[in-house]
Structures are given as C-alpha cells and as structure tokens.
Design a protein around this motif. Structure first.
Motif, PDB file in Angstrom:
ATOM      1  N   GLY A   1       0.832  -1.201   0.000  1.00  0.00           N
ATOM      2  CA  GLY A   1       0.000   0.000   0.000  1.00  0.00           C
ATOM      3  C   GLY A   1       0.865   1.248   0.000  1.00  0.00           C
ATOM      4  N   PRO A   2       0.244   2.436   0.097  1.00  0.00           N
ATOM      5  CA  PRO A   2       0.987   3.708   0.029  1.00  0.00           C
ATOM      6  C   PRO A   2       1.135   4.392   1.384  1.00  0.00           C
ATOM      7  N   GLU A   3       1.873   5.492   1.381  1.00  0.00           N
ATOM      8  CA  GLU A   3       1.836   6.537   2.410  1.00  0.00           C
ATOM      9  C   GLU A   3       2.373   6.114   3.783  1.00  0.00           C
ATOM     10  N   GLN A   4       3.268   5.128   3.826  1.00  0.00           N
ATOM     11  CA  GLN A   4       3.860   4.743   5.114  1.00  0.00           C
ATOM     12  C   GLN A   4       2.771   4.465   6.160  1.00  0.00           C
ATOM     13  N   THR A   5       1.763   3.762   5.689  1.00  0.00           N
ATOM     14  CA  THR A   5       0.568   3.526   6.521  1.00  0.00           C
ATOM     15  C   THR A   5       0.083   2.100   6.319  1.00  0.00           C
ATOM     16  N   ILE A   6      -0.492   1.519   7.365  1.00  0.00           N
ATOM     17  CA  ILE A   6      -1.234   0.266   7.217  1.00  0.00           C
ATOM     18  C   ILE A   6      -2.723   0.596   7.238  1.00  0.00           C
ATOM     19  N   ARG A   7      -3.381   0.309   6.140  1.00  0.00           N
ATOM     20  CA  ARG A   7      -4.842   0.451   6.089  1.00  0.00           C
ATOM     21  C   ARG A   7      -5.443  -0.888   6.512  1.00  0.00           C
ATOM     22  N   TRP A   8      -6.011  -0.890   7.697  1.00  0.00           N
ATOM     23  CA  TRP A   8      -6.411  -2.153   8.336  1.00  0.00           C
ATOM     24  C   TRP A   8      -7.938  -2.263   8.378  1.00  0.00           C
ATOM     25  N   LYS A   9      -8.430  -3.446   8.021  1.00  0.00           N
ATOM     26  CA  LYS A   9      -9.874  -3.693   8.099  1.00  0.00           C
ATOM     27  C   LYS A   9     -10.091  -5.132   8.573  1.00  0.00           C
ATOM     28  N   SER A  10     -10.934  -5.293   9.592  1.00  0.00           N
ATOM     29  CA  SER A  10     -11.204  -6.618  10.167  1.00  0.00           C
ATOM     30  C   SER A  10     -12.675  -6.967  10.015  1.00  0.00           C
ATOM     31  N   TYR A  11     -12.920  -8.174   9.472  1.00  0.00           N
ATOM     32  CA  TYR A  11     -14.282  -8.650   9.230  1.00  0.00           C
ATOM     33  C   TYR A  11     -14.660  -9.737  10.230  1.00  0.00           C
ATOM     34  N   ASP A  12     -15.883  -9.664  10.710  1.00  0.00           N
ATOM     35  CA  ASP A  12     -16.431 -10.722  11.540  1.00  0.00           C
ATOM     36  C   ASP A  12     -16.931 -11.849  10.638  1.00  0.00           C
ATOM     37  N   ALA A  13     -17.361 -12.945  11.257  1.00  0.00           N
ATOM     38  CA  ALA A  13     -17.770 -14.132  10.484  1.00  0.00           C
ATOM     39  C   ALA A  13     -18.967 -13.851   9.571  1.00  0.00           C
ATOM     40  N   ASP A  14     -19.809 -12.890   9.939  1.00  0.00           N
ATOM     41  CA  ASP A  14     -20.988 -12.572   9.118  1.00  0.00           C
ATOM     42  C   ASP A  14     -20.681 -11.581   8.006  1.00  0.00           C
ATOM     43  N   GLY A  15     -19.406 -11.211   7.846  1.00  0.00           N
ATOM     44  CA  GLY A  15     -19.016 -10.291   6.782  1.00  0.00           C
ATOM     45  C   GLY A  15     -19.040  -8.830   7.185  1.00  0.00           C
ATOM     46  N   SER A  16     -19.505  -8.532   8.389  1.00  0.00           N
ATOM     47  CA  SER A  16     -19.536  -7.139   8.848  1.00  0.00           C
ATOM     48  C   SER A  16     -18.140  -6.703   9.274  1.00  0.00           C
ATOM     49  N   VAL A  17     -17.867  -5.412   9.135  1.00  0.00           N
ATOM     50  CA  VAL A  17     -16.580  -4.849   9.557  1.00  0.00           C
ATOM     51  C   VAL A  17     -16.675  -4.513  11.040  1.00  0.00           C
ATOM     52  N   TRP A  18     -15.788  -5.099  11.848  1.00  0.00           N
ATOM     53  CA  TRP A  18     -15.832  -4.822  13.289  1.00  0.00           C
ATOM     54  C   TRP A  18     -14.696  -3.912  13.753  1.00  0.00           C
ATOM     55  N   PHE A  19     -13.699  -3.716  12.866  1.00  0.00           N
ATOM     56  CA  PHE A  19     -12.631  -2.764  13.169  1.00  0.00           C
ATOM     57  C   PHE A  19     -12.037  -2.269  11.863  1.00  0.00           C
ATOM     58  N   GLU A  20     -11.791  -0.940  11.803  1.00  0.00           N
ATOM     59  CA  GLU A  20     -11.184  -0.348  10.606  1.00  0.00           C
ATOM     60  C   GLU A  20     -10.395   0.878  11.031  1.00  0.00           C
ATOM     61  N   SER A  21      -9.155   0.964  10.568  1.00  0.00           N
ATOM     62  CA  SER A  21      -8.334   2.108  10.961  1.00  0.00           C
ATOM     63  C   SER A  21      -7.102   2.211  10.063  1.00  0.00           C
ATOM     64  N   ASP A  22      -6.562   3.412   9.976  1.00  0.00           N
ATOM     65  CA  ASP A  22      -5.262   3.629   9.350  1.00  0.00           C
ATOM     66  C   ASP A  22      -4.224   3.765  10.464  1.00  0.00           C
ATOM     67  N   ILE A  23      -3.144   3.020  10.344  1.00  0.00           N
ATOM     68  CA  ILE A  23      -2.095   3.027  11.369  1.00  0.00           C
ATOM     69  C   ILE A  23      -0.802   3.497  10.719  1.00  0.00           C
ATOM     70  N   LEU A  24      -0.280   4.612  11.186  1.00  0.00           N
ATOM     71  CA  LEU A  24       0.948   5.170  10.625  1.00  0.00           C
ATOM     72  C   LEU A  24       2.151   4.315  11.017  1.00  0.00           C
ATOM     73  N   PHE A  25       3.095   4.159  10.085  1.00  0.00           N
ATOM     74  CA  PHE A  25       4.351   3.470  10.410  1.00  0.00           C
ATOM     75  C   PHE A  25       5.013   4.120  11.628  1.00  0.00           C
ATOM     76  N   SER A  26       4.964   5.448  11.687  1.00  0.00           N
ATOM     77  CA  SER A  26       5.610   6.151  12.803  1.00  0.00           C
ATOM     78  C   SER A  26       4.977   5.770  14.143  1.00  0.00           C
ATOM     79  N   SER A  27       3.677   5.520  14.151  1.00  0.00           N
ATOM     80  CA  SER A  27       3.002   5.108  15.391  1.00  0.00           C
ATOM     81  C   SER A  27       3.481   3.732  15.830  1.00  0.00           C
ATOM     82  N   ILE A  28       3.727   2.844  14.851  1.00  0.00           N
ATOM     83  CA  ILE A  28       4.228   1.499  15.164  1.00  0.00           C
ATOM     84  C   ILE A  28       5.644   1.579  15.726  1.00  0.00           C
ATOM     85  N   VAL A  29       6.489   2.348  15.084  1.00  0.00           N
ATOM     86  CA  VAL A  29       7.891   2.461  15.508  1.00  0.00           C
ATOM     87  C   VAL A  29       7.989   3.028  16.921  1.00  0.00           C
TER      88      VAL A  29
END
Length: 304
Positions: free
Chosen positions: A41-69
């Motif tokens: 992906g782009p922009e030194q970021t992780i675009r994260w999306k988590s799906y539950d078993a029924d296909g609904s999104v239960w978590f979604e967020s952009d996480i900066l590389f700098s935040s991880i470091v």
C-alpha cells in the motif's frame, strides 16, 4: 502481490490457569479460525480492516508506520487500535524490515467464527502476523499480549496437543485424542465473552502454592487423553472442575447455572464465559436452548 495466512482457533480442555505455571494441558484446534491478507500500500501507513464471520466490519483504521515504531497510543479509548499498535511494535522490534523497507500495506483479517465466541481472535491474529513476518509467534505473544501460548500451539497445528511450559519455554507434543464417544460431547456458549487478561490477573491474586494441584491436574490431563469410555472421561473432567473450583474459590459453572443438568459440564479457559464442554447421554441442545443458551455445537463440528 497479495499474501494470505490462516490460523486455527483453540479450546483448552484441561489445565486452564495452571498451564501458566507449568501444568500439562490438553488443547484442541478448532475448525474455526482467522485469515489475514496483506498487499502493498501507500503513504507509510497500514490500512487495516477486520471482518467478523458474518461479513460485517468490526474494526477499521489507518495506522501510521511512525506510530508502530514509536508505539504511539491512539485515542486512549481505542483499545483495539492500541493493542494492535503494541503487537505491531513488538513485531517491528524483532523484524524491522517490514516497516523500514516498505511504502505501506493494505491488510484485511476475516474470522470464520463470531468474534464474541472467544476461540482466539487475538492468538490467531498474532500467529498470522508472525507467519507474514517469518518470526516466532510464541515470542511475539509473550512480548505483546501475554499468556501461556497454548493458543499459538493450536493456531499452528491441525491435531490435538499436549502443551506445557518448561522453564518458560513452550513444549508442544502431538497426542492421539479422538474419542469414540464424541457424539456425547457438545460445546455450549455461555452468552458472554471472558477477558483472558482479567481472568489471569484474578488467578494470580488467589494463587498460593500450586505445585501440589499441578501434579493432580497433570494426572487428570493424562487420564483424559487416555480415556476410552465416556464415564471415565466425564469423571476425570469432574475432578478437574472440583480442583479448580477450590483453587479459584469459585462455584463450578454447573453449580452456578445448571444444577439440574443430567451430565457433566466443564469450563474451558477463563471461568465464567466463552464455551463449556458438556458430556451427556442425550443430546443436550433442547435443555440449553430452553434456558437461553442458543449456541450448542457438537464435537465433530467444532474440533479439527
């Protein structure tokens, strides 16, 4: 290029709590688990999306590389994102190249069980991240989320395991556990998810000298694995419940919720929530559904 990883869910049949202090535990991987897919992906970021078993999104967020470091906490109320940053930070300390030599990622996770079931949302995630980065999942768990690691053993293996911590090192031994009486075994969801971290903290608060009870639990675990008759199997699990009830100073789940049930009920993992194992001569589904417990899963549908 898209990469996909998968890890099994888990159920701890014996040794709950005491597995943290070196007791032998029988752990079974489930037919349910979690997938993780990774793309560049782009922009030194992780675009994260988590799906539950029924296909609904239960978590979604952009996480900066700098935040991880830097392990920068997000909004203090965003526990999910903060926990994810902590896991990724610990992964970065082991394998920094995934941040240092990438422009970014698009990551999706997908559970094949409802996340409230407690079959290992965190452990399957940690094992999938470890597979992706080619690092040791037990180390990543220890450095981030904590716990005994039996759930990582289940995530990685498609067979029953005898799990034990020896000098704080995980020992994973494949065992033959394929009860001929599996039609007498069901798993019932208690309608609430239990926090493993909270349960472990409570255990340590009540803990005295556990060496004697660990010996008893080890004997019970071996007897459960070797049991060839349902009565023998049930008796050993009943002994296990009594030992843990005394240690934790808590009622067994049968005493607390189902005193009139004709059969044996065994807590699995953290007491007071998630699934219990039920052994009965008759199909217990109607008994539990009449009392508001709708999720009753036969052994063969749950266990790999």
């Amino acid at each position: 290029m898209k990469k996909t990883f998968y890890s099994n869910g888990k159920l701890l049949i014996t040794g709950e709590y005491l597995v943290l202090d070196g007791a032998k535990a029988l752990a079974l991987p489930t037919k349910y688990g979690q997938n993780l897919t990774v793309e560049e992906g782009p922009e030194q970021t992780i675009r994260w999306k988590s799906y539950d078993a029924d296909g609904s999104v239960w978590f979604e967020s952009d996480i900066l590389f700098s935040s991880i470091v830097k392990k920068e906490k997000s909004d203090a109320t965003d526990d999910i994102k903060n926990t994810l940053i902590e896991i990724l930070h610990e992964a970065y300390l082991i394998a920094p190249n995934f941040i240092q030599k990438s422009d970014g990622y698009i990551i999706q996770t997908a559970l094949t069980f409802p996340k409230f079931w407690g079959l290992g949302t965190s452990s399957t995630l940690i094992n999938n991240i470890a597979q992706w980065l080619d690092i040791d999942a037990f180390t990543l768990l220890k450095n981030s989320f904590g716990g005994s690691g039996y759930d990582i053993a289940c995530a990685q293996n498609d067979f029953p395991v005898l799990y034990q911590l020896v000098n704080e090192k995980p020992i994973v031994k494949p065992v033959v556990f394929n009860p001929s009486f599996s039609d007498k075994i069901h798993f019932v969801y208690l309608n609430k998810k239990q926090s493993s971290k909270t349960a472990i903290a409570n255990y340590y608060n009540k803990q005295g000298n556990v060496s004697e009870i660990i010996q008893k639990i080890n004997q019970i675990t071996e007897a459960v694995i070797e049991a060839t008759e349902p009565k023998e199997f049930a008796l050993e699990l009943q002994k296990h419940e009594i030992e843990l009830s005394n240690l934790l100073e808590m009622q067994t789940v049968k005493e607390a919720l189902f005193p009139d049930f004709d059969g044996i009920i065994k807590s699995l993992g953290a007491w007071g929530g998630d699934f219990v194992l039920v052994i009965s001569k008759q199909d217990p589904t109607s008994y539990f559904k009449e009392r508001g417990y709708e999720i009753v899963i036969p052994y063969r549908e749950m266990i790999l």
